[in-house]
Design an enzyme around this catalytic site. Structure first.
Site, short mmCIF file in Angstrom:
data_model
loop_
_atom_site.label_atom_id
_atom_site.label_comp_id
_atom_site.label_asym_id
_atom_site.label_seq_id
_atom_site.Cartn_x
_atom_site.Cartn_y
_atom_site.Cartn_z
N CYS A 1 3.82 -7.18 7.86
CA CYS A 1 4.80 -6.73 8.86
C CYS A 1 5.07 -7.88 9.83
O CYS A 1 4.14 -8.55 10.26
CB CYS A 1 4.25 -5.52 9.62
SG CYS A 1 5.44 -4.79 10.77
N GLU B 1 0.83 -1.21 0.00
CA GLU B 1 0.00 0.00 0.00
C GLU B 1 0.86 1.25 0.00
O GLU B 1 1.92 1.28 0.60
CB GLU B 1 -0.83 0.08 1.28
CG GLU B 1 -1.81 -1.01 1.45
CD GLU B 1 -2.46 -0.93 2.82
OE1 GLU B 1 -3.28 -1.79 3.11
OE2 GLU B 1 -2.13 -0.02 3.58
N CYS C 1 3.16 8.34 1.65
CA CYS C 1 3.35 7.38 2.72
C CYS C 1 3.71 6.05 2.03
O CYS C 1 2.90 5.51 1.27
CB CYS C 1 2.06 7.27 3.52
SG CYS C 1 2.16 6.09 4.85
N CYS D 1 -2.69 -2.18 15.16
CA CYS D 1 -2.35 -1.89 13.76
C CYS D 1 -2.91 -2.96 12.83
O CYS D 1 -2.77 -4.16 13.09
CB CYS D 1 -0.83 -1.81 13.62
SG CYS D 1 -0.28 -1.58 11.94
N HIS E 1 4.00 5.56 21.55
CA HIS E 1 2.64 5.15 21.94
C HIS E 1 2.42 4.93 23.43
O HIS E 1 1.26 4.89 23.86
CB HIS E 1 2.19 3.90 21.17
CG HIS E 1 2.33 4.02 19.69
ND1 HIS E 1 2.10 5.19 19.01
CD2 HIS E 1 2.69 3.11 18.73
CE1 HIS E 1 2.30 5.01 17.71
NE2 HIS E 1 2.68 3.75 17.51
N CYS F 1 2.01 -5.12 16.44
CA CYS F 1 1.44 -4.06 17.28
C CYS F 1 -0.07 -4.27 17.35
O CYS F 1 -0.73 -4.48 16.33
CB CYS F 1 1.77 -2.69 16.70
SG CYS F 1 3.56 -2.39 16.60
N CYS G 1 -2.37 2.51 8.16
CA CYS G 1 -1.47 1.40 7.89
C CYS G 1 -2.18 0.04 7.76
O CYS G 1 -2.82 -0.42 8.70
CB CYS G 1 -0.51 1.37 9.07
SG CYS G 1 0.82 0.25 8.93
N1 SAH Z 1 6.66 0.04 11.53
C1 SAH Z 1 6.81 1.47 11.49
C2 SAH Z 1 6.13 2.15 10.31
C3 SAH Z 1 4.73 1.71 9.95
S1 SAH Z 1 3.37 2.27 10.90
C4 SAH Z 1 6.34 2.07 12.77
O1 SAH Z 1 5.66 1.42 13.52
O2 SAH Z 1 6.68 3.22 13.03
C5 SAH Z 1 3.38 4.00 10.79
C6 SAH Z 1 2.65 4.68 11.96
O3 SAH Z 1 1.22 4.48 11.86
C7 SAH Z 1 3.06 4.10 13.30
O4 SAH Z 1 3.29 5.12 14.22
C8 SAH Z 1 1.85 3.28 13.68
O5 SAH Z 1 1.78 3.10 15.05
C9 SAH Z 1 0.72 4.11 13.13
N2 SAH Z 1 -0.55 3.39 12.99
C10 SAH Z 1 -0.74 2.08 12.76
N3 SAH Z 1 -2.05 1.79 12.71
C11 SAH Z 1 -2.71 2.95 12.89
C12 SAH Z 1 -4.09 3.31 12.93
N4 SAH Z 1 -5.02 2.41 12.76
N5 SAH Z 1 -4.40 4.62 13.15
C13 SAH Z 1 -3.44 5.55 13.30
N6 SAH Z 1 -2.13 5.27 13.26
C14 SAH Z 1 -1.75 3.99 13.05
#
Ligand code: SAH
Length: 401
Positions: A173, A152, A166, A180, A272, A177, A388
């Site tokens: 991944c 994506e 982005c 996510c 976070h 998390c 994401c």
């Molecule tokens: N693995 C890396 C980059 C990918 S995620 C990282 O974690 O930084 C990029 C950002 O989007 C991260 O800060 C992640 O926590 C956030 N993110 C993931 N899912 C999300 C969601 N549903 N809403 C808002 N931010 C989200």
């Protein structure tokens, strides 16, 4: 776009334009930190292999680090096989980086060569599987790699004219998390440098772009060789290294390598939670690379690069958004080194809910009151599920029905 009625004159004009930065978006002013522009006679340099060392640490050696069948290297190879001079590869790259839609439009290449390239080398390593446009102009694309992996990328358009991409560094991944959407998907593999660049080029064909963040699918610091190889070429697409940010869960070996790399790429840390136990709950990787060591690595990045680290903090209702948690966060971070970005949560299938705008504002105000600079990220493309992993998750759900 190129007119075909007067090839010779048009080619001369286009060549002239290609040599200059695109004025309207002020691109191309920054150089890599070593001061040398990338060499045009070796336009596709970079490591095709993935960062297998980190992959090994993760225990994923059974997965191919990268699959590099069709990519930019093929163009160099094909041109060499056709007996073409080396500078041809540079020509192809310059056209591509400036948003040319296909080989046919590369008017300073012999027509026969354009046809041969079109037959032999796919123009992109990615095909578009789905695309969605939000009311605010955000465009999200779901691609497939040649081996069918979802990828994506998102183009965000801002009122001040910024065009920010982005980008994804992996399909899926390996980290999990809890909040996510990508974390809930199966990990596919590292993307090649070409697959990363082709995301950017897809949008560059629509319009000039000037910023990029590695905040799509995947953990960029687990695929750092390919991410850095892509970063080396992004300036030619219009995105300087200073306007590129790599976002990490806190993968310490990658933070250290980024710190030691001469490119002035920005570091963003997904934090976070300032409390280690809560952070481990939200981000299991915290057990492997504990918070205090991650923050120490970020400080060493700051000391070397003299660039603030952007801390990302997804606001989850009743989980990490209380007053005391704001205070904890300020105790963890030095105001001169860290800047906080509060991210409104984009709802996914997870049990988490986003904090209310009021709670986010109170949290932000408390950070500021205690000297930490904090902004609330604009929500872009919410109705197209631009967070994401969300588009790929939707496509998977749809195909499972
Ligand atoms: N693995 C890396 C980059 C990918 S995620 C990282 O974690 O930084 C990029 C950002 O989007 C991260 O800060 C992640 O926590 C956030 N993110 C993931 N899912 C999300 C969601 N549903 N809403 C808002 N931010 C989200």
């Amino acid at each position: 776009m190129i007119c075909h009625h007067d090839h010779a004159r048009q080619a001369a004009v286009d060549r002239h334009q290609l040599l200059r930065p695109h004025v309207s978006c002020r691109i191309g002013h920054d150089r890599p930190a070593d001061g040398h522009p990338p060499r045009c006679d070796q336009p596709f340099g970079g490591t095709p292999g993935g960062d297998t060392h980190d992959g090994e640490v993760l225990g994923e050696t059974h997965l191919p680090a990268t699959i590099d069948i069709v990519d930019l290297h093929s163009i160099e190879q094909t041109l060499a096989e056709l007996g073409e001079p080396r500078y041809r590869a540079g020509q192809v790259w310059r056209w591509t980086a400036q948003g040319a839609p296909d080989y046919a439009s590369m008017t300073d290449l012999p027509a026969r060569l354009r046809d041969l390239l079109a037959e032999q080398v796919p123009f992109s390593t990615l095909s578009v599987a789905d695309e969605a446009v939000a009311r605010d102009g955000t465009i999200k694309a779901l691609f497939r790699t040649h081996d069918g992996r979802p990828v994506e990328a998102v183009l965000m358009r801002y009122r001040d004219g910024r065009r920010s991409l982005c980008l994804s560094s992996q399909s899926g991944c390996p980290l999990t998390c809890a909040f996510c959407a990508t974390g809930g998907m199966r990990f596919g593999r590292n993307l090649t440098a070409s697959e990363i660049l082709d995301q950017a080029l897809h949008f560059r064909r629509l319009e000039p772009v000037d910023h990029a963040v590695f905040m799509g699918m995947g953990e960029p610091l687990i695929n750092l060789d390919n991410v850095l190889a892509a970063c080396r070429r992004l300036p030619e697409i219009g995105i300087s290294n200073r306007r590129t940010a790599v976002s990490t869960v806190g993968w310490i070996p990658g933070i250290e390598r980024l710190r030691d790399d001469p490119m002035p790429v920005r570091l963003a840390l997904s934090l976070h939670a300032a409390d280690p136990a809560l952070r481990s709950e939200l981000m299991p990787v915290n057990d492997r690379y504990p918070l205090d060591e991650v923050i120490a690595a970020c400080r060493s990045y700051y000391e070397r690069k003299r660039r603030m680290v952007f801390v990302e903090y997804v606001m989850l209702a009743g989980v990490n958004d209380s007053h005391i948690q704001a205070v904890q966060l300020t105790e963890l971070l030095e105001p001169r080194m860290f800047k906080v970005n509060l991210i409104p949560y984009n709802p996914t299938d997870s049990p988490y809910r986003g904090s209310s705008p009021k709670a986010i504002e109170a949290f932000r105000a408390e950070l500021e009151r205690r000297g930490i600079s904090a902004t609330v990220r604009l929500t872009r493309g919410r109705e197209i599920e631009a967070a994401c992993g969300q588009l790929a998750a939707r496509a998977r759900a749809a195909s499972a029905v």
